[in-house]
Scaffold this motif. Structure first.
Motif, PDB file in Angstrom:
ATOM      1  N   LYS A   5       0.831  -1.202   0.000  1.00 34.03           N
ATOM      2  CA  LYS A   5       0.000   0.000   0.000  1.00 34.03           C
ATOM      3  C   LYS A   5       0.869   1.257   0.000  1.00 34.03           C
ATOM      4  O   LYS A   5       0.526   2.258  -0.635  1.00 34.03           O
ATOM      5  CB  LYS A   5      -0.970  -0.014   1.179  1.00 34.03           C
ATOM      6  CG  LYS A   5      -2.064  -1.052   1.002  1.00 34.03           C
ATOM      7  CD  LYS A   5      -3.011  -1.074   2.165  1.00 34.03           C
ATOM      8  CE  LYS A   5      -4.104  -2.113   1.939  1.00 34.03           C
ATOM      9  NZ  LYS A   5      -5.033  -2.201   3.064  1.00 34.03           N
ATOM     10  N   LYS A   6       1.987   1.207   0.672  1.00 39.58           N
ATOM     11  CA  LYS A   6       2.925   2.335   0.658  1.00 39.58           C
ATOM     12  C   LYS A   6       3.479   2.535  -0.758  1.00 39.58           C
ATOM     13  O   LYS A   6       3.611   3.667  -1.226  1.00 39.58           O
ATOM     14  CB  LYS A   6       4.061   2.082   1.663  1.00 39.58           C
ATOM     15  CG  LYS A   6       5.128   3.133   1.684  1.00 39.58           C
ATOM     16  CD  LYS A   6       4.602   4.449   2.215  1.00 39.58           C
ATOM     17  CE  LYS A   6       5.757   5.433   2.339  1.00 39.58           C
ATOM     18  NZ  LYS A   6       5.305   6.791   2.490  1.00 39.58           N
ATOM     19  N   LYS A   7       3.773   1.451  -1.441  1.00 43.35           N
ATOM     20  CA  LYS A   7       4.268   1.551  -2.820  1.00 43.35           C
ATOM     21  C   LYS A   7       3.214   2.157  -3.737  1.00 43.35           C
ATOM     22  O   LYS A   7       3.529   3.001  -4.580  1.00 43.35           O
ATOM     23  CB  LYS A   7       4.690   0.180  -3.338  1.00 43.35           C
ATOM     24  CG  LYS A   7       5.942  -0.348  -2.690  1.00 43.35           C
ATOM     25  CD  LYS A   7       6.270  -1.732  -3.199  1.00 43.35           C
ATOM     26  CE  LYS A   7       7.428  -2.323  -2.449  1.00 43.35           C
ATOM     27  NZ  LYS A   7       7.736  -3.676  -2.908  1.00 43.35           N
ATOM     28  N   ILE A   8       1.966   1.734  -3.573  1.00 45.52           N
ATOM     29  CA  ILE A   8       0.868   2.298  -4.371  1.00 45.52           C
ATOM     30  C   ILE A   8       0.768   3.798  -4.106  1.00 45.52           C
ATOM     31  O   ILE A   8       0.623   4.607  -5.027  1.00 45.52           O
ATOM     32  CB  ILE A   8      -0.472   1.596  -4.054  1.00 45.52           C
ATOM     33  CG1 ILE A   8      -0.430   0.116  -4.447  1.00 45.52           C
ATOM     34  CG2 ILE A   8      -1.639   2.316  -4.715  1.00 45.52           C
ATOM     35  CD1 ILE A   8      -0.362  -0.167  -5.915  1.00 45.52           C
ATOM     36  N   SER A   9       0.865   4.189  -2.858  1.00 45.95           N
ATOM     37  CA  SER A   9       0.810   5.598  -2.488  1.00 45.95           C
ATOM     38  C   SER A   9       1.951   6.386  -3.134  1.00 45.95           C
ATOM     39  O   SER A   9       1.753   7.496  -3.636  1.00 45.95           O
ATOM     40  CB  SER A   9       0.869   5.722  -0.963  1.00 45.95           C
ATOM     41  OG  SER A   9       0.927   7.064  -0.579  1.00 45.95           O
ATOM     42  N   ASN A  10       3.154   5.818  -3.144  1.00 50.90           N
ATOM     43  CA  ASN A  10       4.303   6.475  -3.773  1.00 50.90           C
ATOM     44  C   ASN A  10       4.105   6.615  -5.284  1.00 50.90           C
ATOM     45  O   ASN A  10       4.453   7.642  -5.867  1.00 50.90           O
ATOM     46  CB  ASN A  10       5.591   5.703  -3.488  1.00 50.90           C
ATOM     47  CG  ASN A  10       6.057   5.847  -2.059  1.00 50.90           C
ATOM     48  OD1 ASN A  10       5.637   6.744  -1.350  1.00 50.90           O
ATOM     49  ND2 ASN A  10       6.911   4.944  -1.622  1.00 50.90           N
ATOM     50  N   ILE A  11       3.567   5.590  -5.905  1.00 51.55           N
ATOM     51  CA  ILE A  11       3.296   5.640  -7.349  1.00 51.55           C
ATOM     52  C   ILE A  11       2.320   6.776  -7.648  1.00 51.55           C
ATOM     53  O   ILE A  11       2.537   7.571  -8.576  1.00 51.55           O
ATOM     54  CB  ILE A  11       2.740   4.290  -7.851  1.00 51.55           C
ATOM     55  CG1 ILE A  11       3.838   3.225  -7.847  1.00 51.55           C
ATOM     56  CG2 ILE A  11       2.131   4.430  -9.242  1.00 51.55           C
ATOM     57  CD1 ILE A  11       3.348   1.808  -8.085  1.00 51.55           C
ATOM     58  N   ILE A  12       1.267   6.878  -6.859  1.00 54.13           N
ATOM     59  CA  ILE A  12       0.276   7.938  -7.052  1.00 54.13           C
ATOM     60  C   ILE A  12       0.929   9.315  -6.906  1.00 54.13           C
ATOM     61  O   ILE A  12       0.699  10.219  -7.719  1.00 54.13           O
ATOM     62  CB  ILE A  12      -0.901   7.769  -6.074  1.00 54.13           C
ATOM     63  CG1 ILE A  12      -1.714   6.524  -6.443  1.00 54.13           C
ATOM     64  CG2 ILE A  12      -1.781   9.020  -6.048  1.00 54.13           C
ATOM     65  CD1 ILE A  12      -2.721   6.100  -5.378  1.00 54.13           C
ATOM     66  N   GLY A  13       1.769   9.467  -5.906  1.00 55.21           N
ATOM     67  CA  GLY A  13       2.452  10.743  -5.692  1.00 55.21           C
ATOM     68  C   GLY A  13       3.354  11.126  -6.853  1.00 55.21           C
ATOM     69  O   GLY A  13       3.339  12.271  -7.317  1.00 55.21           O
ATOM     70  N   GLU A  14       4.142  10.181  -7.328  1.00 56.60           N
ATOM     71  CA  GLU A  14       5.052  10.458  -8.447  1.00 56.60           C
ATOM     72  C   GLU A  14       4.279  10.823  -9.709  1.00 56.60           C
ATOM     73  O   GLU A  14       4.644  11.759 -10.424  1.00 56.60           O
ATOM     74  CB  GLU A  14       5.949   9.256  -8.722  1.00 56.60           C
ATOM     75  CG  GLU A  14       6.957   8.969  -7.639  1.00 56.60           C
ATOM     76  CD  GLU A  14       7.950  10.093  -7.428  1.00 56.60           C
ATOM     77  OE1 GLU A  14       8.307  10.783  -8.406  1.00 56.60           O
ATOM     78  OE2 GLU A  14       8.353  10.289  -6.272  1.00 56.60           O
ATOM     79  N   LEU A  15       3.233  10.086  -9.991  1.00 54.02           N
ATOM     80  CA  LEU A  15       2.458  10.366 -11.200  1.00 54.02           C
ATOM     81  C   LEU A  15       1.694  11.683 -11.094  1.00 54.02           C
ATOM     82  O   LEU A  15       1.576  12.410 -12.081  1.00 54.02           O
ATOM     83  CB  LEU A  15       1.521   9.203 -11.515  1.00 54.02           C
ATOM     84  CG  LEU A  15       2.245   7.946 -12.006  1.00 54.02           C
ATOM     85  CD1 LEU A  15       1.290   6.770 -12.080  1.00 54.02           C
ATOM     86  CD2 LEU A  15       2.910   8.185 -13.352  1.00 54.02           C
TER      87      LEU A  15
END
Length: 113
Positions: A5-15
């Motif tokens: 879930k942290k990785k998903i959150s990071n992906i959303i932030g970067e995009l």
């Protein structure tokens, strides 16, 4: 599960930051938590002169998946160049689909659990 879930959150932030960089003023996001995967639907507008940046995103997302690379490098990436971040996103996701034309970008990312 917390780690993914942290990785998903990071992906959303970067995009999201990338979308701002291409002139987006209308960004939408939908995240579905399915039994075996996460599906992320992103949509934004962009300014005409930004298709070269979007092409770089597509190329970076086409990196082959790599679990070991994902685990080792994601935490080290920090706020580095976007090409590196997007390559890491490409390594992390299991599938993606992207379309962009008429100033509308649509991106679907799939991350298996």
């Amino acid at each position: 599960m917390k780690h993914i879930k942290k990785k998903i959150s990071n992906i959303i932030g970067e995009l999201t930051m990338f979308f701002f960089s291409i002139g987006a003023t209308d960004i939408s996001l939908e995240l579905q938590d399915k039994d075996e995967k996460f599906i992320l639907y992103l949509r934004c507008n962009y300014s005409d002169a930004q298709e070269a940046k979007i092409s770089k995103l597509v190329k970076a997302l086409q990196c082959p998946k790599g679990e070991a690379i994902e685990e080792h490098y994601w935490g080290l990436a920090g706020n580095s160049e976007w090409d590196v971040e997007f390559t890491l996103i490409g390594v992390m996701v299991d599938d993606f689909e992207i379309t962009y034309k008429d100033n509308l970008l649509k991106l679907i990312l799939v991350k298996n659990k």
